[in-house]
Design a protein around this motif. Structure first.
Motif, PDB file in Angstrom:
ATOM      1  N   TYR A 257       0.937  -0.918   0.104  1.00 15.68           N
ATOM      2  CA  TYR A 257       0.065   0.101  -0.303  1.00 15.68           C
ATOM      3  C   TYR A 257       0.547   1.085  -0.134  1.00 15.68           C
ATOM      4  N   PHE A 258       1.774   1.377   0.622  1.00 15.93           N
ATOM      5  CA  PHE A 258       2.858   2.392   0.706  1.00 15.93           C
ATOM      6  C   PHE A 258       3.864   1.769   0.028  1.00 15.93           C
ATOM      7  N   GLN A 259       4.347   1.169  -0.758  1.00 15.79           N
ATOM      8  CA  GLN A 259       5.322   0.664  -1.282  1.00 15.79           C
ATOM      9  C   GLN A 259       6.210   0.401   0.004  1.00 15.79           C
ATOM     10  N   ASP A 260       5.816  -0.789   0.706  1.00 15.78           N
ATOM     11  CA  ASP A 260       6.974  -1.130   1.714  1.00 15.78           C
ATOM     12  C   ASP A 260       7.096  -2.408   1.669  1.00 15.78           C
ATOM     13  N   ASP A 261       7.202  -3.329   0.077  1.00 19.87           N
ATOM     14  CA  ASP A 261       7.435  -4.430   0.182  1.00 19.87           C
ATOM     15  C   ASP A 261       9.030  -4.594  -0.512  1.00 19.87           C
ATOM     16  N   VAL A 262       8.782  -3.515  -0.835  1.00 18.79           N
ATOM     17  CA  VAL A 262      10.157  -3.891  -1.923  1.00 18.79           C
ATOM     18  C   VAL A 262      11.698  -2.752  -2.557  1.00 18.79           C
ATOM     19  N   PRO A 263      12.308  -2.911  -2.415  1.00 16.20           N
ATOM     20  CA  PRO A 263      13.205  -1.512  -2.264  1.00 16.20           C
ATOM     21  C   PRO A 263      13.022  -0.982  -3.326  1.00 16.20           C
ATOM     22  N   VAL A 264      12.779   0.177  -3.329  1.00 16.03           N
ATOM     23  CA  VAL A 264      12.434   1.171  -4.923  1.00 16.03           C
ATOM     24  C   VAL A 264      13.548   0.602  -6.059  1.00 16.03           C
ATOM     25  N   ARG A 265      15.517   0.395  -5.366  1.00 14.43           N
ATOM     26  CA  ARG A 265      15.473   0.159  -6.357  1.00 14.43           C
ATOM     27  C   ARG A 265      15.039  -1.405  -7.085  1.00 14.43           C
ATOM     28  N   GLU A 266      14.383  -1.636  -6.311  1.00 13.82           N
ATOM     29  CA  GLU A 266      14.125  -3.461  -6.930  1.00 13.82           C
ATOM     30  C   GLU A 266      13.539  -3.853  -7.554  1.00 13.82           C
ATOM     31  N   ALA A 267      12.635  -3.261  -6.778  1.00 13.36           N
ATOM     32  CA  ALA A 267      10.952  -2.670  -7.796  1.00 13.36           C
ATOM     33  C   ALA A 267      10.853  -2.843  -9.578  1.00 13.36           C
ATOM     34  N   ASP A 268      10.009  -3.316  -9.947  1.00 10.68           N
ATOM     35  CA  ASP A 268       9.744  -3.443 -11.429  1.00 10.68           C
ATOM     36  C   ASP A 268       8.011  -2.732 -12.113  1.00 10.68           C
ATOM     37  N   ALA A 269       7.456  -2.851 -11.181  1.00  8.47           N
ATOM     38  CA  ALA A 269       6.307  -1.838 -11.580  1.00  8.47           C
ATOM     39  C   ALA A 269       6.036  -1.385 -10.006  1.00  8.47           C
ATOM     40  N   TRP A 270       5.068  -0.396 -10.053  1.00 14.52           N
ATOM     41  CA  TRP A 270       4.083   0.602  -9.163  1.00 14.52           C
ATOM     42  C   TRP A 270       2.792  -0.446  -8.712  1.00 14.52           C
ATOM     43  N   ARG A 271       2.104  -0.465  -7.819  1.00 15.30           N
ATOM     44  CA  ARG A 271       2.155  -1.369  -7.242  1.00 15.30           C
ATOM     45  C   ARG A 271       1.722  -0.402  -5.648  1.00 15.30           C
ATOM     46  N   GLY A 272       0.612  -0.666  -5.452  1.00 14.90           N
ATOM     47  CA  GLY A 272      -0.231   0.072  -3.847  1.00 14.90           C
ATOM     48  C   GLY A 272      -0.720   1.211  -4.252  1.00 14.90           C
ATOM     49  N   HIS A 273      -0.919   2.181  -3.384  1.00 15.03           N
ATOM     50  CA  HIS A 273      -1.762   3.865  -3.336  1.00 15.03           C
ATOM     51  C   HIS A 273      -0.840   4.655  -4.240  1.00 15.03           C
ATOM     52  N   ALA A 274      -1.770   4.659  -5.534  1.00 17.91           N
ATOM     53  CA  ALA A 274      -1.259   4.913  -6.789  1.00 17.91           C
ATOM     54  C   ALA A 274      -0.691   6.447  -6.777  1.00 17.91           C
TER      55      ALA A 274
END
Lengths: 673, 673
Positions: A257-274
């Protein structure tokens, strides 16, 4: 996905690389990362009516005051007075993030004053600033919801409290001020707030983060504008801390929800609260550019690419789910339950703008055009006093009237509302429209680029000195002819680039001049001064010694066209949309003959749509109603489509103005016959 | 929509009309309104293995204990102990409605004991009852979240507090007890609680209502079972009070969330939170029947009709939105974001059951079959120790594994979880499965009706006395042959009716007997004892003097079939589902060849599906991937469908068992070639 190496300061083309404070309207711009391009300063472009000019004028005339009036009425401004007076208590009007609305209005007022020089806007800003400043604690902490008598303690609810989020918006407002009038009281308040954040959340101190990204953006922008590396470093720390599961989860929402699931530099797509995802991406892009972090920039570009290709609506809208105001899975793009929050549109523009400046890639400017015309411009009512929060692509039930004096409890509803319980969108629209023209052009060395088309007069300062003056005349977006007349130019070769949008197959460019020129991208044999030459989507470039009186005419095809969903977008399978130029069109119930239901319209895909008024007309049929078996769910053994019972000239109108002639049902994608 | 006049007590056919307490397993049934039909008593039907027998056996052996263990572990049962001990405080484990889970488990234990006579179930029930009873205040108030030291006061949060909701479930548990063993301690506790509610919320007292309907149902059932008109009257008051906007709104949810927007007898469709809407409808139906209120019954029937025809999934699932766990607009039936809460499936069965009993219409029993097989049976894992909460019809991303010992914070996720943070579904499944067989048959005068098919032995007492014994043997739902052998019958003509489901085009019925019989609904010329005769969907009736040894054989076609969406269901346009008998089938990623993505499968609609194992095989193609333009939203000018690159035998499996062989992607509706 292309990898980019960020231009190092002093490495070449850009003069925007030095993080030096700049002041005065001519130099001002929303963000100026030290990449290969810089956006137009707020005084470098002046809109002259037209689509965006009118929106900007209405914003300045009506919306800013409208927002202030509502926030006074609801006590959101007075919250600052109560802190100053020491009269806070358990009861406080507004959500915990209402301070941010005041800050976004301050930012909008700063741009508006920078744009127009209007002393009224300046007075409102200064008066508000005084009230905000009076609420700042001696150590720089500034928040009306936490930390004072009767309130929860400072930073006791980082997941939901929005304290650093609010501070981020304060810093952005200060940047707007800094870049229009220079140092002032608001900037001083922001400095103290930023210093406080660095002390409290620096390395070795409280190594935590805010549930709603925004402080990253504010710190990075302020750090860049003031040349203060401590702020940039603090922004970097916040970006790096996220994605490690340290935020306390909110009720039933997971860490994504607040992008606290995957570190920013490892994420592949936007997810959670836009909005959170996009503010974070914008902040990460700023940090990447300012710290020369190619890996981080590549991560943001990678996320942009995947999310745009699989999680973005035809309108440019982002956010497929109401539940968490968030992105859905890949290909999950329901038209009816599209959330497409206006603020997410604003945030998407912020991200694409940063990526364009950093990389110069046209696709970022293309998406900005799509989102600006079909999300940002959709939100405000023509009078600038009511707004859409959610921007669905299908409305099945006509909205109920919103009372003009009521706070709309809902983000949805099919009608624009004057204010919302959570009212983030109006002030976000306000700050975006007030600075819209700074997105219209960019400068890179001796290259001037027109990115967005609007009737405007431009006077752009080249990096190596000298000025290019341009007079743009166009009826864009309805008409695709863009006439660019040179009004001033240095006495050396420069490059004038015009963006050819990705949808503009069949565009032409013509240069009327007696001098020698090169039209890159034009077909062989295109001679300057000759008839229009085809130009492919991307850039149309003219490089030469420009002479006042030279005219470059770009013609973009704005005949209505059918647009089809990728077959993986299940929710609009078997349906087609109509676009015209950069505008997405839609069908509204008010334009259907009496007795015909929206759900019974079928488009004839074999007959191309033709232009009509400000929209288009498509050949269609009215079918059914289907043979529904009573007392059963709506599924059965009969595969036959319902028969056509009438032919129809289906009138499509611009999506950005839907529901303005009264509450209606609406759809962008219409099933085909 | 047919209007029904409710049978007045003493007006004719029904013996279920008198509100007289009945005790003992043979007479027990979940609800027995005084309509034209009565459901089977818990001792009148005994399942003998098969689909439902196994589910019921697993429920008794594993699920009841599983639920108890989790509630002990989480402290939801101990909440009662703390009230009894006077040791409550600000910290209390579980949501405000966790008491209701204990009550639903009590109800399930009561049915289980009534069904099996198992002393273990009875001991668990009695021990739990003691702990519950000890928490009851002297005036009958019973709730572990409000009204005691350190807690908010009684009824201080009627919108969200769920106090009356919990009480409603307590009363339903007492009814189960009353109808299996008669008056006991649990019934006494319920009486005191109901009396308290009547005093507090009666006319002239606190004229308010609970945000979550359920008390209506509990009061009506208990009133009927005890012959206590005060309870029925209080239920009526609660039903009538709703829909007048008196509940304080919850955050961003409007009054439709808890059906407080439109009075019950004026509403045309269900809306808002699905479980609330359906519990309310069930309670309203009970009140209508018990107060002979034809208008109210017609309202519930009208709502059922519109909601089933326009807001119900192929599975029978209800609830199109995650945001409010609620119904969507008409035709808003997204497969991927279908909520279809298991509890809403349970509640839908409760509503349809009441309407069937009141009206005798086959459509209600048809929907029950659909919902039982494809929602209720889908929730529990085969071992009875994990559950689905939401039941979507498409899963785009395979679920993450749920840790066996973890409380799942989410209602969704694509895998069954042992327990949830909000864990309403497991106990709802438990009480439904424990009493499932009572839905299988009904009695009306001298007519015995088989409503749901399962291997079972029945011994049904006719209203006018005498007993009909039936031995049903079938492999239903996979095989459609239902063999009904008469094992006992009175010495007078009776009617044996068998439901022919609406999907069963081509059904036949055969009667093997030497006696004269009439097969109503059979084609002319169908002679008892002759070859099978066609029978249309609805009822197959045999009226005669039944003789032990008579065999009626119903053959329902269970060849797989394609099912198509109504063209107004936008979300699955251009797609087809496969059903087999009452089962909805689905495609799971684990059944696709390696390297083939779910999103690239296209069904060949010209080739009928054929049976395979427990599912079906359909001819399909694998297409694409489509030519996606990089860096653009997934919409473009190309209308051409992606080309087929391989042919595929697509294996469909029963939806109710999806994700049991491991996390998977899944879809019920698959695009056609």
């Amino acid at each position: 996905m292309t990898d980019h190496t960020i231009a190092r300061p002093g490495s070449g083309s850009s003069a925007g690389s030095a993080a030096v404070p700049v002041a005065g309207p001519a130099a001002a711009r929303p963000v100026v990362p030290p990449g290969t391009h810089r956006g137009a300063g707020i005084g470098e472009v002046r809109l002259d009516g037209g689509f965006w000019g009118r929106l900007q004028e209405t914003n300045g005339r009506a919306t800013l005051r409208h927002c202030l009036d509502w926030m006074e009425r609801l006590g959101w401004v007075a919250n600052f007075d109560r802190v100053a007076a020491g009269t806070t208590g358990g009861e406080r009007p507004g959500w915990q993030f209402s301070d941010s609305e005041v800050y976004k209005l301050l930012e909008a007022l700063a741009w508006e004053h920078g744009r127009t020089g209007d002393p009224g806007a300046n007075e409102l800003l200064e008066a508000l600033t005084e009230r905000v400043a009076a609420a700042q604690d001696p150590d720089g902490y500034l928040n009306t919801c936490f930390g004072h008598a009767g309130q929860p303690g400072r930073y006791t609810d980082l997941s939901s409290g929005h304290e650093l989020y609010c501070t981020g918006h304060l810093l952005q407002a200060a940047v707007a001020r800094l870049r229009t009038v220079g140092e002032d009281r608001l900037v001083a308040v922001a400095r103290r707030a930023a210093d406080h954040v660095c002390r409290e959340f620096g390395e070795g101190a409280r190594e935590e983060l805010c549930g709603h990204p925004e402080i990253e953006l504010g710190l990075a922008e302020l750090g860049r504008a003031l040349g203060e590396p401590r702020y940039t470093e603090q922004a970097r720390l916040f970006v790096e801390r996220r994605g490690r599961g340290t935020l306390r989860p909110i009720a039933l929402l997971g860490p994504a929800y607040f992008q606290d699931d995957v570190p920013v530099r490892e994420a592949d797509a936007w997810r959670g609260h836009a909005v959170r995802a996009l503010y974070l991406a914008a902040g990460a892009a700023d940090v990447a550019v300012d710290t020369l972090d190619d890996d981080l920039l590549a991560a943001v570009e990678r996320q942009w690419t995947r999310s745009v290709e699989r999680r973005t609506y035809l309108t440019g809208g982002m956010g497929s789910r109401h539940q968490d105001e968030g992105f859905g899975d890949d290909w999950e793009l329901p038209p009816d339950r599209a959330y497409c929050e206006t603020c997410a549109g604003v945030a998407s523009v912020m991200v694409s703008w940063r990526l364009f400046l950093a990389t110069g890639e046209v696709r970022y400017a293309d998406l900005m055009e799509r989102t600006l015309h079909n999300v940002v411009a959709t939100s405000p009512r023509t009078d600038g006093r009511a707004f859409f929060y959610a921007n669905p692509l299908q409305q099945r039930v006509a909205g109920a009237d919103v009372l003009p004096d009521a706070v709309n409890p809902r983000a949805e509803g099919g009608v624009r509302a004057p204010w919302f319980d959570v009212s983030c969108c109006p002030t976000n629209v306000a700050r975006t429209l007030a600075s819209w023209h700074t997105y219209a052009a960019s400068v890179d060395g001796d290259t001037v680029t027109l990115l967005q088309y609007a009737a405007a007069d431009l006077s752009l300062t080249l990096d190596a000195g000298g000025e290019v003056g341009l007079r743009v005349r166009t009826q864009y977006p309805l008409d695709g002819t863009v006439r660019v007349e040179v009004t001033a130019a240095p006495d050396r070769p420069v490059t004038l680039r015009l963006r050819v949008p990705h949808w503009a197959d069949g565009a032409t460019v013509a240069v009327a001049t007696v001098a020698v020129a090169t039209v890159a991208g034009a077909a062989p044999g295109a001679v300057p001064g000759s008839p229009p030459a085809p130009v492919a989507p991307g850039w149309a470039e003219v490089r030469r010694v420009l002479v006042p009186g030279d005219v470059v005419t770009l013609v973009l095809p704005t005949a209505p066209r059918f647009t089809w969903p990728d077959p993986r977008v299940d929710a609009v399978r078997g349906s087609v949309a109509v676009e015209r130029g950069p505008l997405v069109l839609c069908l509204e119930s008010g334009d259907l003959p009496d007795g015909f239901a929206m759900e019974d319209v079928r488009i004839d895909p074999a007959t191309p749509p033709r232009p009509a008024d400000d929209g288009a007309v498509a050949r269609a049929f009215v079918v059914g109603p289907p043979d529904h078996r009573p007392g059963r769910p709506p599924f059965g053994p009969d595969p036959a489509p319902p028969a056509a019972r009438a032919e129809l000239e289906a009138r499509f109108v611009p999506y950005h103005r839907w529901a303005e002639r009264g509450a209606s049902t609406m759809r962008v994608f219409v099933p085909t016959a």
